[in-house]
Design a protein around this motif. Structure first.
Motif, PDB file in Angstrom:
ATOM      1  N   LEU A  69       0.830  -1.205   0.000  1.00 37.74           N
ATOM      2  CA  LEU A  69       0.000   0.000   0.000  1.00 37.74           C
ATOM      3  C   LEU A  69       0.868   1.260   0.000  1.00 37.74           C
ATOM      4  O   LEU A  69       0.592   2.231  -0.720  1.00 37.74           O
ATOM      5  CB  LEU A  69      -0.902  -0.015   1.239  1.00 37.74           C
ATOM      6  N   LYS A  70       1.933   1.230   0.790  1.00 40.50           N
ATOM      7  CA  LYS A  70       2.836   2.383   0.891  1.00 40.50           C
ATOM      8  C   LYS A  70       3.475   2.704  -0.462  1.00 40.50           C
ATOM      9  O   LYS A  70       3.517   3.869  -0.882  1.00 40.50           O
ATOM     10  CB  LYS A  70       3.912   2.084   1.937  1.00 40.50           C
ATOM     11  N   HIS A  71       3.935   1.680  -1.157  1.00 40.16           N
ATOM     12  CA  HIS A  71       4.591   1.893  -2.446  1.00 40.16           C
ATOM     13  C   HIS A  71       3.585   2.184  -3.560  1.00 40.16           C
ATOM     14  O   HIS A  71       3.879   2.961  -4.476  1.00 40.16           O
ATOM     15  CB  HIS A  71       5.442   0.675  -2.803  1.00 40.16           C
ATOM     16  N   ALA A  72       2.419   1.556  -3.475  1.00 43.54           N
ATOM     17  CA  ALA A  72       1.421   1.764  -4.519  1.00 43.54           C
ATOM     18  C   ALA A  72       0.949   3.213  -4.577  1.00 43.54           C
ATOM     19  O   ALA A  72       0.734   3.775  -5.664  1.00 43.54           O
ATOM     20  CB  ALA A  72       0.235   0.829  -4.290  1.00 43.54           C
ATOM     21  N   LEU A  98     -22.792  -5.305   8.226  1.00 48.34           N
ATOM     22  CA  LEU A  98     -22.852  -5.661   6.805  1.00 48.34           C
ATOM     23  C   LEU A  98     -22.662  -4.441   5.914  1.00 48.34           C
ATOM     24  O   LEU A  98     -21.859  -4.444   4.972  1.00 48.34           O
ATOM     25  CB  LEU A  98     -24.197  -6.332   6.516  1.00 48.34           C
ATOM     26  N   VAL A  99     -23.385  -3.375   6.215  1.00 52.62           N
ATOM     27  CA  VAL A  99     -23.333  -2.161   5.395  1.00 52.62           C
ATOM     28  C   VAL A  99     -21.945  -1.512   5.463  1.00 52.62           C
ATOM     29  O   VAL A  99     -21.346  -1.171   4.436  1.00 52.62           O
ATOM     30  CB  VAL A  99     -24.419  -1.163   5.844  1.00 52.62           C
ATOM     31  N   LEU A 100     -21.421  -1.348   6.665  1.00 53.41           N
ATOM     32  CA  LEU A 100     -20.169  -0.610   6.838  1.00 53.41           C
ATOM     33  C   LEU A 100     -18.957  -1.368   6.290  1.00 53.41           C
ATOM     34  O   LEU A 100     -18.092  -0.771   5.631  1.00 53.41           O
ATOM     35  CB  LEU A 100     -19.953  -0.290   8.313  1.00 53.41           C
ATOM     36  N   THR A 101     -18.878  -2.669   6.560  1.00 57.05           N
ATOM     37  CA  THR A 101     -17.712  -3.420   6.084  1.00 57.05           C
ATOM     38  C   THR A 101     -17.714  -3.548   4.562  1.00 57.05           C
ATOM     39  O   THR A 101     -16.656  -3.425   3.920  1.00 57.05           O
ATOM     40  CB  THR A 101     -17.660  -4.817   6.714  1.00 57.05           C
ATOM     41  N   ALA A 102     -18.880  -3.791   3.984  1.00 54.08           N
ATOM     42  CA  ALA A 102     -18.952  -3.903   2.522  1.00 54.08           C
ATOM     43  C   ALA A 102     -18.550  -2.597   1.848  1.00 54.08           C
ATOM     44  O   ALA A 102     -17.785  -2.595   0.876  1.00 54.08           O
ATOM     45  CB  ALA A 102     -20.365  -4.302   2.101  1.00 54.08           C
ATOM     46  N   LEU A 103     -19.048  -1.484   2.361  1.00 55.73           N
ATOM     47  CA  LEU A 103     -18.683  -0.182   1.804  1.00 55.73           C
ATOM     48  C   LEU A 103     -17.202   0.116   2.001  1.00 55.73           C
ATOM     49  O   LEU A 103     -16.515   0.565   1.077  1.00 55.73           O
ATOM     50  CB  LEU A 103     -19.523   0.924   2.457  1.00 55.73           C
ATOM     51  N   GLY A 104     -16.707  -0.127   3.204  1.00 58.14           N
ATOM     52  CA  GLY A 104     -15.318   0.207   3.520  1.00 58.14           C
ATOM     53  C   GLY A 104     -14.325  -0.527   2.635  1.00 58.14           C
ATOM     54  O   GLY A 104     -13.494   0.095   1.954  1.00 58.14           O
ATOM     55  N   PHE A 105     -14.409  -1.851   2.612  1.00 58.51           N
ATOM     56  CA  PHE A 105     -13.452  -2.620   1.823  1.00 58.51           C
ATOM     57  C   PHE A 105     -13.695  -2.464   0.325  1.00 58.51           C
ATOM     58  O   PHE A 105     -12.749  -2.502  -0.478  1.00 58.51           O
ATOM     59  CB  PHE A 105     -13.490  -4.098   2.214  1.00 58.51           C
ATOM     60  N   GLY A 106     -14.965  -2.284  -0.051  1.00 53.60           N
ATOM     61  CA  GLY A 106     -15.258  -2.052  -1.462  1.00 53.60           C
ATOM     62  C   GLY A 106     -14.640  -0.760  -1.968  1.00 53.60           C
ATOM     63  O   GLY A 106     -14.050  -0.711  -3.061  1.00 53.60           O
ATOM     64  N   ALA A 164     -10.278   2.338  -4.757  1.00 54.35           N
ATOM     65  CA  ALA A 164      -9.257   3.392  -4.686  1.00 54.35           C
ATOM     66  C   ALA A 164      -7.966   2.992  -5.383  1.00 54.35           C
ATOM     67  O   ALA A 164      -7.242   3.847  -5.907  1.00 54.35           O
ATOM     68  CB  ALA A 164      -8.973   3.735  -3.226  1.00 54.35           C
ATOM     69  N   THR A 165      -7.670   1.690  -5.407  1.00 56.87           N
ATOM     70  CA  THR A 165      -6.424   1.253  -6.047  1.00 56.87           C
ATOM     71  C   THR A 165      -6.433   1.465  -7.555  1.00 56.87           C
ATOM     72  O   THR A 165      -5.374   1.416  -8.191  1.00 56.87           O
ATOM     73  CB  THR A 165      -6.172  -0.243  -5.752  1.00 56.87           C
ATOM     74  N   ASN A 166      -7.612   1.699  -8.126  1.00 54.21           N
ATOM     75  CA  ASN A 166      -7.700   1.989  -9.557  1.00 54.21           C
ATOM     76  C   ASN A 166      -7.528   3.474  -9.858  1.00 54.21           C
ATOM     77  O   ASN A 166      -7.528   3.864 -11.037  1.00 54.21           O
ATOM     78  CB  ASN A 166      -9.048   1.505 -10.101  1.00 54.21           C
ATOM     79  N   PHE A 167      -7.422   4.298  -8.814  1.00 51.34           N
ATOM     80  CA  PHE A 167      -7.255   5.744  -8.982  1.00 51.34           C
ATOM     81  C   PHE A 167      -6.094   6.214  -8.101  1.00 51.34           C
ATOM     82  O   PHE A 167      -6.254   7.068  -7.237  1.00 51.34           O
ATOM     83  CB  PHE A 167      -8.552   6.481  -8.604  1.00 51.34           C
ATOM     84  N   ARG A 168      -4.944   5.629  -8.351  1.00 48.25           N
ATOM     85  CA  ARG A 168      -3.796   5.838  -7.481  1.00 48.25           C
ATOM     86  C   ARG A 168      -3.316   7.287  -7.472  1.00 48.25           C
ATOM     87  O   ARG A 168      -2.918   7.805  -6.431  1.00 48.25           O
ATOM     88  CB  ARG A 168      -2.650   4.904  -7.888  1.00 48.25           C
ATOM     89  N   LEU A 195      -3.228  -5.976  -4.981  1.00 44.41           N
ATOM     90  CA  LEU A 195      -3.831  -5.405  -3.781  1.00 44.41           C
ATOM     91  C   LEU A 195      -5.334  -5.194  -3.949  1.00 44.41           C
ATOM     92  O   LEU A 195      -6.114  -5.464  -3.035  1.00 44.41           O
ATOM     93  CB  LEU A 195      -3.137  -4.076  -3.440  1.00 44.41           C
ATOM     94  N   ALA A 196      -5.751  -4.710  -5.133  1.00 48.37           N
ATOM     95  CA  ALA A 196      -7.176  -4.435  -5.385  1.00 48.37           C
ATOM     96  C   ALA A 196      -8.013  -5.697  -5.256  1.00 48.37           C
ATOM     97  O   ALA A 196      -9.088  -5.689  -4.647  1.00 48.37           O
ATOM     98  CB  ALA A 196      -7.350  -3.819  -6.772  1.00 48.37           C
ATOM     99  N   GLU A 197      -7.523  -6.795  -5.827  1.00 50.50           N
ATOM    100  CA  GLU A 197      -8.267  -8.051  -5.777  1.00 50.50           C
ATOM    101  C   GLU A 197      -8.374  -8.571  -4.347  1.00 50.50           C
ATOM    102  O   GLU A 197      -9.395  -9.129  -3.942  1.00 50.50           O
ATOM    103  CB  GLU A 197      -7.593  -9.096  -6.671  1.00 50.50           C
ATOM    104  N   PHE A 198      -7.300  -8.401  -3.578  1.00 56.69           N
ATOM    105  CA  PHE A 198      -7.318  -8.850  -2.191  1.00 56.69           C
ATOM    106  C   PHE A 198      -8.358  -8.074  -1.376  1.00 56.69           C
ATOM    107  O   PHE A 198      -9.132  -8.658  -0.615  1.00 56.69           O
ATOM    108  CB  PHE A 198      -5.929  -8.659  -1.570  1.00 56.69           C
TER     109      PHE A 198
END
Length: 484
Positions: A37-40, A82-90, A95-99, A179-182
Motif C-alpha cells: 500500500l505504501k509503495h502503490a 454488513l453495510v459498513l464493512t462492505a462499503l469500507g473494503f469495497g 481506490a487502487t484503480n485511482f492511485r 492489492l485491489a483483488e485482495f
C-alpha cells in the motif's frame, strides 16, 4: 424452545461467532499488505501509520456497538456491520484503480479503512456477547478464549492467502501485487459472514429450574413413571431452591468471601476506580502490543534481517491464537479453583511479559533472535490480556451489560493504538535519511521502545493498585458479614 433446539441454536450461534471473529482478523491483516500500500500510493511512513491507526480507531466504536446490541439485539448489529464493512473494503479496492488521485488524499483511504473497521466491531460485539450469555458462566473464559483464538489465527490465514495468491512472485515489487483483488475479496467475505449473522445469530432466553425439569420430562417420556417424576420434581425444585440461596462457587464447596457482583451500566462503572485502572492498563498494554503487531514488517525491514517478513506475519498470529486459548482456560480455572483471590491478579502475567518484551527490543532490535523472541512475548501477552480483561469485566461489573462495558474498555485499546503508532512513526521518521521514506538501524525504533518500557512498568504498578482495591472490598465485605 425445547432443550434439543436450544442446544442446536447455542452451537449455531457459536459457529457464527467463530466466523465473526475470523472476519475481525481482517483489520490486523493490514501488516501483510502495508508495504504494498505504501509503495502503490507513494505514502510516507506517517501517512501509513495514520491509515493503520484509522483501523485501530474503529475499535472505539465497540462501545456504541455495545449500546446498539443492548437496545436492539444482534440482528440490527449485524445489519450495521454488513453495510459498513462492505462499503469500507469495497471503496478501498476501488481506490487502487485511482492511485494518482488518492496519493495526495490519504485521509480518504483512512476514512474507508475506518468505516470497515467500525463495521467489524458491531458483529464482533454481538457474537461475543451472545455466546457468553448462551453458555454457563463457568465457561465464559473458555468461550472467549476460543473466539479470540480464531481472531488470533485469522491474520495468519489472511497473510498466507495474500502471500500465496496475490503477491504472485512480486515480493520486492510491491506496486505489482494484486492489492485491489485482495481488498475486494475482503469485501465479499464480510458480506457473506454478516449475512449469516443477520439470519442465525440469536440470544437464548434464560431457563428456570422448573422449565429445565419440564423439558427433561418431554425428552424421557414414560407413561408408567409420570406420577413418580411429578413427586421427584417437587423435591428437586426444593433442593435447587436451597442451592440458589447458597454462595457456593462453581469449583467446590468452599464458600466465597467475595462480595455479590452488582450489575452495572457503563456510566456506573465509569465512577469506580477499578474502571480507570483497567482503562489505563488497556491504553498502555493494548497500545504497545497492537503497535508492535501492526509494524513488525517495518521493524524487520529497518533491522535488515534477511528473512521473508511473511514468516513474522504468519508466525505471530499463530502464537496469538495459542495464547488466547490458554488465557481463557487459565482464567476459568483460577476463578473456580481460588475464588477468593483478586480477579485482576491474572493480569500481572501479560502486563509483566509486555514490559519484558519492550526491554528486549530496546537492546536487541537489530537481530533476528531478539526480534522474534520479543515479538513472541508481546503477542502472547497481548493474547492473554484481552481475554482476561473481558472476563474480569464480567467478574467486577456483571454480565447483564457486558456489551457496553467491554466496549467502553476497548476504547482504551483504540486510544493506545492511535497514540503509540503516532509515536512510533515520529521516532522512525526522525532518524530516516533526508528525502527517504525508509529508515535503517537501531535508532529508528530504539527510543520508542524505551518509552514503552517505562509505561509498561507503570501499568504493572496500576495492576497492583487494582488488586489492592479488590482485596480491600473483599475485607470490607467480610467485616460487614461478620457484624450482621
Amino acid at each position: 424452545m425445547d432443550l434439543k433446539n436450544r442446544k442446536l441454536q447455542k452451537y449455531v450461534s457459536l459457529s457464527i461467532g467463530i466466523l465473526a471473529y475470523f472476519m475481525l482478523g481482517i483489520v490486523f491483516t493490514f501488516n501483510a499488505y502495508a508495504i504494498a500500500l505504501k509503495h502503490a500510493f507513494n505514502y510516507t511512513q506517517t501517512e501509513l501509520e495514520y491509515i493503520a491507526s484509522s483501523g485501530d480507531l474503529g475499535f472505539c466504536f465497540s462501545f456504541p456497538a455495545g449500546i446498539v446490541f443492548d437496545l436492539f439485539g444482534p440482528r440490527v448489529s449485524c445489519i450495521i456491520s454488513l453495510v459498513l464493512t462492505a462499503l469500507g473494503f469495497g471503496l478501498m479496492s476501488t481506490a487502487t484503480n485511482f492511485r494518482i488521485f488518492f496519493t495526495s488524499k490519504s485521509w480518504l483511504f483512512c476514512a474507508f479503512y475506518f468505516m470497515a473497521s467500525v463495521g467489524t466491531q458491531f458483529i464482533y460485539t454481538a457474537s461475543g456477547v451472545v455466546n457468553c450469555k448462551n453458555f454457563d458462566r463457568k465457561h465464559t473464559g473458555k468461550i472467549l478464549g476460543l473466539l479470540q483464538a480464531v481472531f488470533g489465527i485469522s491474520p495468519a490465514i489472511f497473510s498466507a492467502l495474500y502471500g500465496g495468491l496475490f503477491v504472485q512472485g512480486h515480493i520486492e515489487d510491491a506496486e505489482n501485487q494484486k492489492l485491489a483483488e485482495f481488498l475486494l475479496m475482503l469485501a465479499v467475505l464480510s458480506v457473506c459472514i454478516n449475512t449469516f449473522g443477520v439470519v442465525m445469530l440469536e440470544t437464548l432466553p434464560e431457563v428456570t429450574a422448573a422449565y429445565d425439569i419440564g423439558q427433561l420430562e418431554l425428552i424421557d417420556t414414560n407413561e408408567n413413571k409420570i406420577a413418580e417424576r411429578n413427586t421427584l420434581q417437587n423435591v428437586t425444585l426444593y433442593n435447587r431452591s436451597d442451592e440458589m440461596n447458597e454462595t457456593t462457587p462453581i469449583a467446590g464447596k468452599k464458600i466465597s468471601n467475595q462480595p455479590i457482583v452488582e450489575e452495572m451500566k457503563w456510566w456506573q462503572i465509569s465512577k469506580t476506580p477499578q474502571f480507570y485502572s483497567i482503562l489505563f492498563i488497556c491504553i498502555i498494554t493494548g497500545g504497545t502490543g497492537g503497535t508492535l503487531t501492526n509494524n513488525i514488517t517495518t521493524l524487520v525491514k529497518s533491522a535488515q534481517v534477511h528473512i521473508n517478513a511473511i514468516a513474522f506475519t504468519v508466525t505471530i498470529p499463530i502464537l496469538a491464537s495459542i495464547g488466547r486459548l490458554i488465557g481463557g482456560a487459565v482464567q476459568d480455572y483460577i476463578s473456580q479453583k481460588w475464588p477468593d483471590i483478586p480477579k485482576s491478579s491474572t493480569l500481572l502475567f501479560p502486563v509483566t511479559l509486555t514490559c519484558i518484551s519492550q526491554i528486549v527490543l530496546v537492546f536487541f532490535n537489530q537481530c533476528f533472535a531478539g526480534l522474534m523472541s520479543a515479538s513472541a512475548m508481546a503477542v502472547m501477552a497481548f493474547a492473554f490480556f484481552y481475554v482476561q480483561v473481558y472476563t474480569i469485566t464480567v467478574d467486577l461489573f456483571g454480565m447483564k451489560y457486558f456489551a457496553q462495558n467491554t466496549g467502553l474498555m476497548t476504547v482504551g485499546h483504540a486510544v493506545g493504538m492511535v497514540l503509540f503508532q503516532k509515536l512510533f512513526a515520529l521516532n522512525y521518521e526522525t532518524y530516516s535519511p533526508p528525502g527517504s521514506q525508509t529508515c535503517y538501524g537501531e535508532l529508528c525504533t530504539q527510543w520508542f521502545f524505551v518509552l514503552t518500557s517505562i509505561l509498561c512498568f507503570f501499568a504493572i504498578v496500576l495492576n497492583f493498585c487494582l488488586m489492592k482495591i479488590e482485596r480491600d472490598k473483599r475485607l470490607q465485605y467480610e467485616e460487614e458479614s461478620q457484624d450482621s
